[in-house]
Design an enzyme around this catalytic site. Structure first.
Site, PDB file in Angstrom:
ATOM      1  N   SER A 233      19.673 103.615  36.945  1.00  0.00           N
ATOM      2  CA  SER A 233      19.503 102.777  38.003  1.00  0.00           C
ATOM      3  C   SER A 233      17.906 102.910  38.744  1.00  0.00           C
ATOM      4  CB  SER A 233      20.456 102.851  38.955  1.00  0.00           C
ATOM      5  OG  SER A 233      20.431 101.858  40.127  1.00  0.00           O
ATOM      6  N   ASP A 327      25.898  94.293  33.526  1.00  0.00           N
ATOM      7  CA  ASP A 327      25.346  94.704  34.615  1.00  0.00           C
ATOM      8  C   ASP A 327      25.128  93.805  35.866  1.00  0.00           C
ATOM      9  OD1 ASP A 327      23.711  96.034  36.625  1.00  0.00           O
ATOM     10  OD2 ASP A 327      22.107  96.917  35.154  1.00  0.00           O
ATOM     11  N   HIS A 361      26.964  98.472  35.088  1.00  0.00           N
ATOM     12  CA  HIS A 361      25.788  99.267  35.700  1.00  0.00           C
ATOM     13  C   HIS A 361      25.868 100.758  35.309  1.00  0.00           C
ATOM     14  CE1 HIS A 361      21.843  99.610  37.664  1.00  0.00           C
ATOM     15  NE2 HIS A 361      22.667 100.482  38.505  1.00  0.00           N
TER      16      HIS A 361
END
Length: 418
Positions: A233, A327, A361
């Site tokens: 991330s 995601d 994600h």
């Protein structure tokens, strides 16, 4: 007499457990449940409905679940399908050294849809899920500006060195670093904001991360000449920038991250990279009530945003992009594809991408439950991460092996070239 066994009953959190039951009636339908409480007392649960074979036995390596939290043959399904009792909870191990997660497995002799404190299970088994192996050393790091925790495997070394970066919720997250140390890597879990005396994240100061890289390389148990970075991330944005600008980084894993600078400027010595604009009006609200960020950031392909795109062609090391196609926080597949196109346009072949259909994600070590959405410390609304539980679990298991192979190959290769 029912018997429920889980082997091994005590193991690393990334190791599979073999669950079996005996003493059942032939072809009997039963319910298997798993539950655990995290360190704050929050409860996570899962359940599945199984049929015994004609001998009155049940083996989760072979038997399919007919319903519950998953369907089909999934030997570790009770672990990766754990869900928070309260919505938007994330299972996160904080104290990795002194205690495991305790998972209680229960066997009920019929199909039980409701959880009930009054119904006693026919058999139970408690499984310990540890995040470090015996002999691992945890060293608190407070040197110069650098804050974190260094995990050293047992032995003299030298060990391949890795910096571990998590995303935009801050603090110090250690569970991935300690698990990698159990597999022979020396890993610095690095905090970069919202921890001790570190400043708030108003800009990304790459000099801080270079200081951390130099600190790790100077340790007598770290293999030279270069280190790896594993990142997810916001951390993957920083990790990719480290690969571009820091010669110390020779292997980088970017999990669902961008190929450009977003939200905060990045500063390195005299260079400042301004962020691509974001658009609040493009935020979407999922049926769960969580916010989807996937579309709210500007596009790195736009001509106006080129000054914010990271110069990946300058990266001297190897880059592995790990992408979840489901995601919901970032357009991570498109970002990784852009980075690879950029490398190829400069005649570079030091990047590759692993794409996982149905994965969200937060791709974590194997058997961790899918976190579809969770509360964020810095926003008043939960954020949507995405992912199909079955596909996400398969992605985590495969990616974990690929990550270790990648670091072993390229960190050892860098050493042999020295």
């Amino acid at each position: 007499m029912f018997q429920l066994t889980a082997t091994p009953a005590s193991a690393l959190a990334d190791e599979p457990v073999h669950i079996r039951a005996t003493g059942l009636a032939p072809l009997q339908m039963v319910t298997l449940t798993a539950s655990l409480k995290d360190e704050t007392g929050k409860l996570f649960r899962s359940k599945a409905f199984y049929r015994a074979n004609e001998a009155g036995e049940l083996d989760l390596k072979q038997a399919p679940s007919f319903g519950g939290d998953y369907v089909g043959v999934h030997p570790m399904g009770l672990f990766w399908s754990l869900k928070p009792e309260r919505p938007f909870g994330r299972l996160l191990k904080r104290d990795v050294m002194s205690s495991p997660f305790l998972v209680t497995l229960n066997l009920y002799n019929s199909v039980c849809f409701q959880y009930s404190a009054t119904v006693e299970p026919g058999a139970s088994q408690v499984v310990q899920r540890w995040f470090f192996s015996p002999g691992t050393q945890r060293v608190q790091i407070r040197e110069g500006r650098v804050r974190g925790a260094l995990f050293l495997p047992p032995g003299e070394g030298p060990f391949p060195g890795i910096i571990d970066l998590f995303g935009g919720f801050g603090g110090l997250v250690e569970f991935r670093a300690s698990l990698l140390a159990a597999h022979g890597f020396a890993v610095l879990a690095l905090a970069y904001f919202a921890y001790e005396d570190l400043p708030n994240l108003l800009e990304v100061d790459l000099d801080y991360f270079e200081e951390a890289a130099n600190l790790l390389l100077a340790h007598p148990k770290i293999q030279r000449p270069g280190i790896g970075v594993i990142s997810v991330s916001k951390g993957a944005e920083i990790g990719l920038a480290m690969a571009c600008f820091l010669k110390q980084v020779v292997a980088i894993v970017c999990i669902n991250g961008p190929n450009a600078i977003f939200e905060f400027p990045l500063r390195y010595r005299n260079l400042v990279i301004t962020p691509i604009p974001s658009f609040l009006e493009r935020m979407q609200i999922d049926v769960s009530g969580a916010v989807r960020l996937r579309h709210y950031r500007g596009d790195p392909r736009d001509k106006l945003n080129q000054q914010s795109v990271l110069p990946v062609e300058k990266a001297g090391g190897q880059i592995l992009f790990i992408v979840g196609e489901d995601d919901e926080s970032s357009n991570s597949r498109e970002h990784a594809k852009q980075a690879l196109d950029q490398l190829r346009s400069h005649g570079r072949s030091n990047g590759r991408m692993l794409v996982y259909p149905g994965a969200g994600h937060l791709i974590e070590p194997p058997y961790a439950p899918l976190c579809y959405a969770s509360q964020n410390n810095h926003l008043s609304v939960p954020l949507l991460w995405g992912g199909d539980p079955v596909a996400h679990a398969a992605a985590q298991e495969h990616a974990w092996g690929e990550i270790q192979k990648f670091f072993r190959q390229h960190l050892s290769q860098a050493r042999s070239q020295l």
